[in-house]
Write a protein that holds these residues in place. Structure first.
Motif, PDB file in Angstrom:
ATOM      1  N   VAL A  31       0.849  -1.195   0.000  1.00 45.18           N
ATOM      2  CA  VAL A  31       0.000   0.000   0.000  1.00 45.18           C
ATOM      3  C   VAL A  31       0.887   1.249   0.000  1.00 45.18           C
ATOM      4  O   VAL A  31       0.610   2.231  -0.694  1.00 45.18           O
ATOM      5  N   GLU A  32       1.964   1.199   0.757  1.00 43.68           N
ATOM      6  CA  GLU A  32       2.876   2.351   0.766  1.00 43.68           C
ATOM      7  C   GLU A  32       3.451   2.593  -0.629  1.00 43.68           C
ATOM      8  O   GLU A  32       3.603   3.732  -1.062  1.00 43.68           O
ATOM      9  N   ASN A  33       3.765   1.514  -1.323  1.00 43.55           N
ATOM     10  CA  ASN A  33       4.265   1.673  -2.695  1.00 43.55           C
ATOM     11  C   ASN A  33       3.231   2.351  -3.576  1.00 43.55           C
ATOM     12  O   ASN A  33       3.564   3.221  -4.379  1.00 43.55           O
ATOM     13  N   ALA A  34       1.970   1.945  -3.416  1.00 45.49           N
ATOM     14  CA  ALA A  34       0.904   2.549  -4.225  1.00 45.49           C
ATOM     15  C   ALA A  34       0.783   4.040  -3.903  1.00 45.49           C
ATOM     16  O   ALA A  34       0.642   4.877  -4.803  1.00 45.49           O
ATOM     17  N   LEU A  35       0.866   4.376  -2.622  1.00 46.49           N
ATOM     18  CA  LEU A  35       0.783   5.786  -2.228  1.00 46.49           C
ATOM     19  C   LEU A  35       1.963   6.561  -2.810  1.00 46.49           C
ATOM     20  O   LEU A  35       1.797   7.660  -3.332  1.00 46.49           O
ATOM     21  N   ASP A  36       3.147   5.966  -2.732  1.00 48.58           N
ATOM     22  CA  ASP A  36       4.325   6.632  -3.297  1.00 48.58           C
ATOM     23  C   ASP A  36       4.167   6.844  -4.798  1.00 48.58           C
ATOM     24  O   ASP A  36       4.727   7.782  -5.360  1.00 48.58           O
ATOM     25  N   ILE A  46      -7.925  -9.714  -0.154  1.00 51.03           N
ATOM     26  CA  ILE A  46      -7.169 -10.648   0.683  1.00 51.03           C
ATOM     27  C   ILE A  46      -7.906 -11.977   0.694  1.00 51.03           C
ATOM     28  O   ILE A  46      -9.137 -12.003   0.771  1.00 51.03           O
ATOM     29  N   GLU A  47      -7.153 -13.070   0.608  1.00 52.21           N
ATOM     30  CA  GLU A  47      -7.766 -14.384   0.814  1.00 52.21           C
ATOM     31  C   GLU A  47      -7.019 -15.100   1.920  1.00 52.21           C
ATOM     32  O   GLU A  47      -5.793 -15.000   2.019  1.00 52.21           O
ATOM     33  N   ARG A  48      -7.752 -15.818   2.733  1.00 54.80           N
ATOM     34  CA  ARG A  48      -7.196 -16.601   3.843  1.00 54.80           C
ATOM     35  C   ARG A  48      -6.211 -15.767   4.672  1.00 54.80           C
ATOM     36  O   ARG A  48      -5.068 -16.151   4.882  1.00 54.80           O
ATOM     37  N   GLY A  49      -6.662 -14.643   5.136  1.00 55.28           N
ATOM     38  CA  GLY A  49      -5.848 -13.831   6.039  1.00 55.28           C
ATOM     39  C   GLY A  49      -4.561 -13.330   5.415  1.00 55.28           C
ATOM     40  O   GLY A  49      -3.647 -12.915   6.123  1.00 55.28           O
ATOM     41  N   GLY A  50      -4.471 -13.403   4.089  1.00 54.14           N
ATOM     42  CA  GLY A  50      -3.274 -12.923   3.412  1.00 54.14           C
ATOM     43  C   GLY A  50      -2.302 -14.042   3.074  1.00 54.14           C
ATOM     44  O   GLY A  50      -1.330 -13.833   2.345  1.00 54.14           O
ATOM     45  N   LEU A  51      -2.565 -15.236   3.595  1.00 50.06           N
ATOM     46  CA  LEU A  51      -1.664 -16.357   3.301  1.00 50.06           C
ATOM     47  C   LEU A  51      -2.005 -16.970   1.952  1.00 50.06           C
ATOM     48  O   LEU A  51      -1.143 -17.560   1.300  1.00 50.06           O
ATOM     49  N   GLY A  52      -3.250 -16.846   1.524  1.00 49.03           N
ATOM     50  CA  GLY A  52      -3.655 -17.336   0.206  1.00 49.03           C
ATOM     51  C   GLY A  52      -3.317 -16.313  -0.867  1.00 49.03           C
ATOM     52  O   GLY A  52      -2.541 -16.584  -1.784  1.00 49.03           O
ATOM     53  N   LEU A  53      -3.883 -15.113  -0.701  1.00 49.47           N
ATOM     54  CA  LEU A  53      -3.659 -14.072  -1.709  1.00 49.47           C
ATOM     55  C   LEU A  53      -3.673 -12.687  -1.077  1.00 49.47           C
ATOM     56  O   LEU A  53      -4.486 -12.391  -0.204  1.00 49.47           O
ATOM     57  N   ILE A  54      -2.742 -11.887  -1.553  1.00 50.80           N
ATOM     58  CA  ILE A  54      -2.808 -10.445  -1.286  1.00 50.80           C
ATOM     59  C   ILE A  54      -2.773  -9.793  -2.656  1.00 50.80           C
ATOM     60  O   ILE A  54      -1.818  -9.999  -3.408  1.00 50.80           O
ATOM     61  N   SER A  55      -3.828  -9.061  -2.997  1.00 53.05           N
ATOM     62  CA  SER A  55      -3.823  -8.394  -4.294  1.00 53.05           C
ATOM     63  C   SER A  55      -4.073  -6.912  -4.065  1.00 53.05           C
ATOM     64  O   SER A  55      -5.040  -6.536  -3.403  1.00 53.05           O
ATOM     65  N   ILE A  56      -3.186  -6.092  -4.596  1.00 52.20           N
ATOM     66  CA  ILE A  56      -3.315  -4.648  -4.388  1.00 52.20           C
ATOM     67  C   ILE A  56      -3.253  -3.956  -5.729  1.00 52.20           C
ATOM     68  O   ILE A  56      -2.278  -4.099  -6.461  1.00 52.20           O
ATOM     69  N   GLU A  57      -4.334  -3.256  -6.042  1.00 54.84           N
ATOM     70  CA  GLU A  57      -4.387  -2.586  -7.336  1.00 54.84           C
ATOM     71  C   GLU A  57      -4.479  -1.091  -7.113  1.00 54.84           C
ATOM     72  O   GLU A  57      -5.268  -0.629  -6.297  1.00 54.84           O
ATOM     73  N   ASP A  58      -3.638  -0.354  -7.837  1.00 52.16           N
ATOM     74  CA  ASP A  58      -3.673   1.098  -7.655  1.00 52.16           C
ATOM     75  C   ASP A  58      -3.753   1.800  -9.001  1.00 52.16           C
ATOM     76  O   ASP A  58      -3.569   1.180 -10.053  1.00 52.16           O
ATOM     77  N   ASP A  59      -4.045   3.092  -8.957  1.00 53.19           N
ATOM     78  CA  ASP A  59      -4.086   3.885 -10.188  1.00 53.19           C
ATOM     79  C   ASP A  59      -2.938   4.895 -10.200  1.00 53.19           C
ATOM     80  O   ASP A  59      -3.086   6.011 -10.671  1.00 53.19           O
ATOM     81  N   GLY A  60      -1.820   4.477  -9.618  1.00 52.01           N
ATOM     82  CA  GLY A  60      -0.639   5.352  -9.586  1.00 52.01           C
ATOM     83  C   GLY A  60       0.076   5.377 -10.926  1.00 52.01           C
ATOM     84  O   GLY A  60      -0.452   4.920 -11.947  1.00 52.01           O
ATOM     85  N   GLY A  61       1.283   5.880 -10.908  1.00 49.51           N
ATOM     86  CA  GLY A  61       2.020   6.113 -12.144  1.00 49.51           C
ATOM     87  C   GLY A  61       2.482   4.879 -12.893  1.00 49.51           C
ATOM     88  O   GLY A  61       2.885   4.971 -14.055  1.00 49.51           O
ATOM     89  N   GLY A  62       2.461   3.712 -12.244  1.00 52.12           N
ATOM     90  CA  GLY A  62       2.888   2.483 -12.910  1.00 52.12           C
ATOM     91  C   GLY A  62       4.399   2.335 -12.990  1.00 52.12           C
ATOM     92  O   GLY A  62       5.147   3.261 -12.633  1.00 52.12           O
ATOM     93  N   ILE A  63       4.829   1.162 -13.452  1.00 51.08           N
ATOM     94  CA  ILE A  63       6.265   0.888 -13.573  1.00 51.08           C
ATOM     95  C   ILE A  63       6.563   0.612 -15.058  1.00 51.08           C
ATOM     96  O   ILE A  63       5.948  -0.267 -15.652  1.00 51.08           O
ATOM     97  N   PRO A  64       7.468   1.356 -15.662  1.00 52.67           N
ATOM     98  CA  PRO A  64       7.783   1.115 -17.074  1.00 52.67           C
ATOM     99  C   PRO A  64       8.363  -0.287 -17.277  1.00 52.67           C
ATOM    100  O   PRO A  64       8.989  -0.843 -16.371  1.00 52.67           O
ATOM    101  N   ARG A  65       8.154  -0.819 -18.481  1.00 58.56           N
ATOM    102  CA  ARG A  65       8.574  -2.175 -18.807  1.00 58.56           C
ATOM    103  C   ARG A  65      10.028  -2.443 -18.422  1.00 58.56           C
ATOM    104  O   ARG A  65      10.359  -3.454 -17.814  1.00 58.56           O
ATOM    105  N   ASP A  66      10.905  -1.509 -18.780  1.00 64.06           N
ATOM    106  CA  ASP A  66      12.334  -1.768 -18.557  1.00 64.06           C
ATOM    107  C   ASP A  66      12.761  -1.609 -17.096  1.00 64.06           C
ATOM    108  O   ASP A  66      13.914  -1.814 -16.766  1.00 64.06           O
ATOM    109  N   GLU A  67      11.802  -1.239 -16.223  1.00 61.23           N
ATOM    110  CA  GLU A  67      12.174  -1.131 -14.805  1.00 61.23           C
ATOM    111  C   GLU A  67      11.590  -2.257 -13.968  1.00 61.23           C
ATOM    112  O   GLU A  67      11.886  -2.365 -12.776  1.00 61.23           O
ATOM    113  N   LEU A  68      10.754  -3.085 -14.604  1.00 63.00           N
ATOM    114  CA  LEU A  68      10.075  -4.126 -13.824  1.00 63.00           C
ATOM    115  C   LEU A  68      11.062  -5.077 -13.157  1.00 63.00           C
ATOM    116  O   LEU A  68      10.912  -5.429 -11.982  1.00 63.00           O
TER     117      LEU A  68
END
Ligand code: ADP
Ligand code: MG
Length: 623
Positions: A31-36, A46-68
Motif C-alpha cells: 500500500v505504501e508503494n501505491a501511495l508513493d 485478501i484471501e485466507r488472512g493474506g496467506l492465500g492471496l494479497i492483491s493490491i491494485e492502484d491507479d498510480g504512475g505504474g512501472i515502465p517495462r524496462d524497470e520491472l
C-alpha cells in the motif's frame, strides 16, 4: 567450518524475515508503494488472512517495462538518488519507501506477480518471481479503466520459508492485523479511496475526501473509528518552530482500556513511537486513572531532515532531532486543548446512560466569549465573589462527627454566592451551562435544570476535581496553606518507604504536609494541608509511599506533585452522602463551569451527565 558467502536467495530470505514478518507487513509495504506512486484509489483483496492471496491494485504512475526487473531486485529504488560521491541523503525522505527491499523480500518468500501500465504508454507488462526465482517480463492485459496503474499479487506467502509459516496465527487474527494496517494508512490519507475485501466480502470501503485536512480528516477518521469519535474529540492544530501538531484528542472521559486507540503519524507515516506515547500519557496524566488510555489521532509534521525514519526496518519507529521540542509541543498542545474544552464530558456517557440516539452536534466548550450569562459568571469568579470565608463547612470525610476545618477550597466551592443572589435566581441560572440546581438525590447527586435538558452531577467526583485544580493552582503560586497539629503524630512505615517519603520532605512541605524522620521506619507529622482538615495521617503517608514507589524518578517534579495532589484531593473531597443546600449546589455548579477539566474527576470518570429534553422526550415516546 570455513567462512563462506551466502547465496543471494538465502540473503533475500533472511532479509525478508525482517521486513515481511506476517501478511500485514506485506500489505503495508505494498500500500505504501501505491501511495508513493501517487495512487488516488487503492483496492485490496485478501484471501485466507493474506496467506492465500494479497492483491493490491492502484491507479498510480505504474512501472515502465524496462524497470520491472529492477523493481524486484534488492536495494533498487526510484526514491533515492545518490549524489556525485555515491552517497544518498537519508535525512531528506519524502516517500514512504526508500530502502528498495519490499518487493525482493516478498518475491523471495512467496509467488509474486506485478502487472503494470506506466503512464503515457499503451501496453501493459508483467513480471513474476517465485520463491526468489525471477521470470522474464511478459506482455499482459490491463482491464482496469485507469490510465496507468499497478496490480501486485502475492500468492502463497511464506511457501518458500515453511519455518515462518508455522509462526502464523489464525487467518482471522492475521486478517485483523491486515485490516489494522490498512486503516492506519487510510487515516493518514483521506484524499485516497481505499477498499478492502476479505474472502470476497467487503470489510472496508472509504471514499476519497476532498479536503485532505480538517473536515476530510474528520470524516475519514469517523468512517474508520466510528461515529462517536468526532463528537468526543477536540480538534488540535499547533505549531512550534517548524513542528506542527494537528489531529484530534479524545476527551478524557472517552477513555479506553488499551493504548490501541492512539493513532500516531509522523509526516504521514503511521508510527508507534515511545516518545509520542509518553508525551500523550503525560498530557492526560492527571485526567485519567493509570490503567485507562485516551483515544487520539495525532499528526506530527516537520521538515524531513528533523526526523530520522531509517531506524527500524518496518519504519514504524522514528527519531526526532529535537525530541524535547516535539515532546513539549505534544504535552503543551494537548493540555491546552483539553483545558479549553472546559468541563465537557463525553457525549457517550449520556448516550449510554439513556440509550438515546442524539444527532451529532458539534460540542461547544463552555468557556466561550459572548454568552451574556456566562460572561457574568466569569466576572464573578474572577472578582472572587464566590469566596465566603465566614462560613465554616462541615467536612464529613468519614464520620459525620469529623471536626470542622478551615476549608477554603471546600467553602469556596460550596459557599452560596453571597453578594450576588440574583445569580441563582432560577430564571438566570437556567442559562448557565450546568443549569440551576433543583434537587439533591440520595445525598450523592445534584440534579440541575438547564435551558434544554437536565444535568446530573456526581458531587464527590465534581468536588474532587475542583479541589485538585485549586491545589494545583496554589502549588503553582507557591505552596498550600498548612495547619499545625496540636500533638505531632508518629506514623510507622516500612523503613524503605519512610526513607522515600522523607527524601521528598521539601516537596511535601510545599503541598502543606510537614514531616520529619523519626528514626528508621517512623515519620513525625507536624503540619497537614489546611484544606484537607483532619486527615488520617497514617493512611495518607501510606498512599504517598505507594505513589512515590509507583511513579518512580522518571517523572518531572511538577507531575509528581500533581499526582500527589490528586490522591490528596480524592481523600479531601466532599463525600457522597453529604447533604448540600441549594446554594451550595448552585455554587458547586458555577465553580465547575469556571474550572478547567471539571468534566471529569481525577480518574477520568465523568463528573456530570447531561440529558437533553429531546432525548427525554424520545424516552417517553413523545418524539
Ligand atoms: P521502495 O519502495 O523502498 O523503493 P520497493 O521494493 O517497495 O522499494 O519497490 C521498488 C520500486 O518499485 C519502487 O522504488 C518503485 O519505483 C517501484 N514500485 C513498487 N510498487 C509500485 C507501484 N505500486 N506503482 C509504481 N511503482 C512501484
Ligand atoms: Mg516500498
Amino acid at each position: 567450518m570455513p567462512i563462506r558467502r551466502l547465496p543471494p536467495e538465502a540473503v533475500n530470505r533472511i532479509a525478508a524475515g525482517e521486513v515481511i514478518e506476517r501478511p500485514a507487513a506485506a500489505v503495508k509495504e505494498l500500500v505504501e508503494n501505491a501511495l508513493d506512486a501517487g495512487a488516488k484509489r487503492i483496492a485490496i483483496r485478501i484471501e485466507r488472512g493474506g496467506l492465500g492471496l494479497i492483491s493490491i491494485e492502484d491507479d498510480g504512475g505504474g512501472i515502465p517495462r524496462d524497470e520491472l526487473a529492477l523493481a524486484v531486485e534488492r536495494h533498487a529504488t526510484s526514491k533515492l538518488t545518490a549524489g556525485a560521491g555515491g552517497d544518498v541523503d537519508l535525512l531528506n525522505i519524502h516517500t514512504m519507501g526508500f530502502r528498495g527491499e519490499a518487493l525482493p523480500s516478498i518475491g523471495a518468500v512467496a509467488r509474486l506477480a506485478i502487472t503494470s501500465k506506466a503512464r503515457g504508454v499503451n501496453d501493459t507488462w508483467a513480471i513474476e518471481v517465485e520463491g526468489g526465482a525471477l521470470h522474464s517480463v511478459k506482455p499482459a492485459a490491463w482491464a482496469a479503466l485507469t490510465e496507468s496503474g499497478t496490480r501486485v499479487e502475492v500468492r502463497d506467502l511464506f511457501f518458500a520459508t515453511p519455518a515462518r509459516l508455522k509462526f502464523m496465527k489464525s487467518e482471522r487474527s492475521e486478517m485483523m492485523a491486515v485490516s489494522d494496517v490498512v486503516k492506519r494508512l487510510a487515516m493518514a490519507r483521506p484524499d485516497v479511496a481505499f477498499s478492502l475485501e476479505h474472502d470476497a466480502r467487503t470489510s472496508l470501503r472509504l471514499a476519497a475526501e476532498k479536503d485532505p485536512e480538517n473536515e476530510g480528516r474528520r470524516a475519514r477518521l469517523s468512517a474508520i473509528l466510528g461515529a462517536d469519535f468526532a463528537p468526543n474529540c477536540i480538534l488540535l492544530d499547533q505549531t512550534r518552530d517548524t513542528v506542527r501538531l494537528s489531529g484530534f484528542a479524545g476527551l478524557p472521559t472517552f477513555h479506553r482500556g488499551t493504548r490501541e486507540h492512539q493513532h500516531l503519524f509522523v509526516n504521514g507515516r503511521p508510527v508507534k513511537d515511545k516518545l509520542i506515547v509518553g508525551a500523550v500519557r503525560a498530557a492526560y496524566q492527571d485526567l485519567l486513572a493509570r490503567d485507562r488510555h485516551p483515544v487520539a489521532a495525532l499528526f506530527i509534521d516537520l521538515p524531513p531532515d528533523e526526523v530520522d525514519v531509517n531506524v527500524h526496518p518496518a519504519k514504524t519507529e522514528v527519531r526526532f532531532r529535537d525530541a524535547a521540542l516535539v515532546r513539549g509541543l505534544i504535552v503543551g498542545g494537548l493540555s491546552h486543548a483539553l483545558a479549553s474544552a472546559g468541563h465537557r464530558a463525553s457525549t457517550t456517557t449520556a448516550q449510554s446512560a439513556l440509550g438515546a440516539v442524539r444527532a451529532y452536534e458539534a460540542p461547544q466548550p463552555f468557556l466561550r466569549p459572548g454568552a451574556p450569562a456566562w460572561a457574568m459568571a466569569e466576572e464573578h469568579v474572577a472578582a472572587g465573589d464566590f469566596m465566603m470565608p465566614s462560613g465554616r463547612v462541615e467536612y464529613g470525610a468519614s464520620s459525620p462527627a469529623a471536626a470542622p476545618f478551615d476549608a477554603d477550597v471546600l467553602s469556596e466551592a460550596l459557599a452560596p454566592a453571597g453578594g450576588t443572589p440574583a445569580l441563582h435566581n432560577d430564571e438566570d441560572a437556567r442559562f448557565f451551562p450546568l443549569g440551576a440546581a433543583r434537587a439533591q438525590i440520595h445525598e450523592t447527586y445534584i440534579v440541575a435544570q438547564t435551558e434544554d435538558g437536565i444535568v446530573i452531577v456526581d458531587q464527590h467526583a465534581a468536588h474532587e476535581r475542583l479541589v485538585y485544580e485549586r491545589m494545583k493552582q496554589m502549588l503553582a503560586n507557591g505552596g498550600v496553606r498548612r495547619q499545625g497539629l496540636l500533638i505531632p503524630e508518629v506514623v510507622e512505615l516500612d523503613p524503605s518507604e519512610a526513607e522515600a517519603i522523607v527524601a521528598r520532605a521539601d516537596e511535601l512541605a510545599q503541598l502543606g504536609l510537614v514531616i520529619e524522620s523519626f528514626g528508621p521506619g517512623a515519620i513525625l507529622v507536624r503540619e497537614t494541608p489546611a484544606l484537607l482538615g483532619h486527615i488520617d495521617a497514617a493512611g495518607m503517608l501510606k498512599d504517598l509511599a505507594d505513589d512515590i514507589a509507583e511513579l518512580g524518578e522518571a517523572h518531572a517534579l511538577k507531575e509528581r506533585l500533581e499526582e500527589v495532589c490528586s490522591s490528596m484531593a480524592c481523600r479531601g473531597s466532599v463525600r457522597a452522602g453529604r447533604r448540600l443546600t441549594g446554594d451550595e449546589m448552585n455554587s458547586l455548579l458555577r465553580q465547575m463551569e469556571a474550572t478547567p477539566f471539571s468534566g471529569q474527576c481525577n480518574h477520568g470518570r465523568p463528573t456530570y451527565v447531561e440529558l437533553k429534553l429531546a432525548d427525554i422526550e424520545k424516552l417517553f415516546g413523545r418524539r
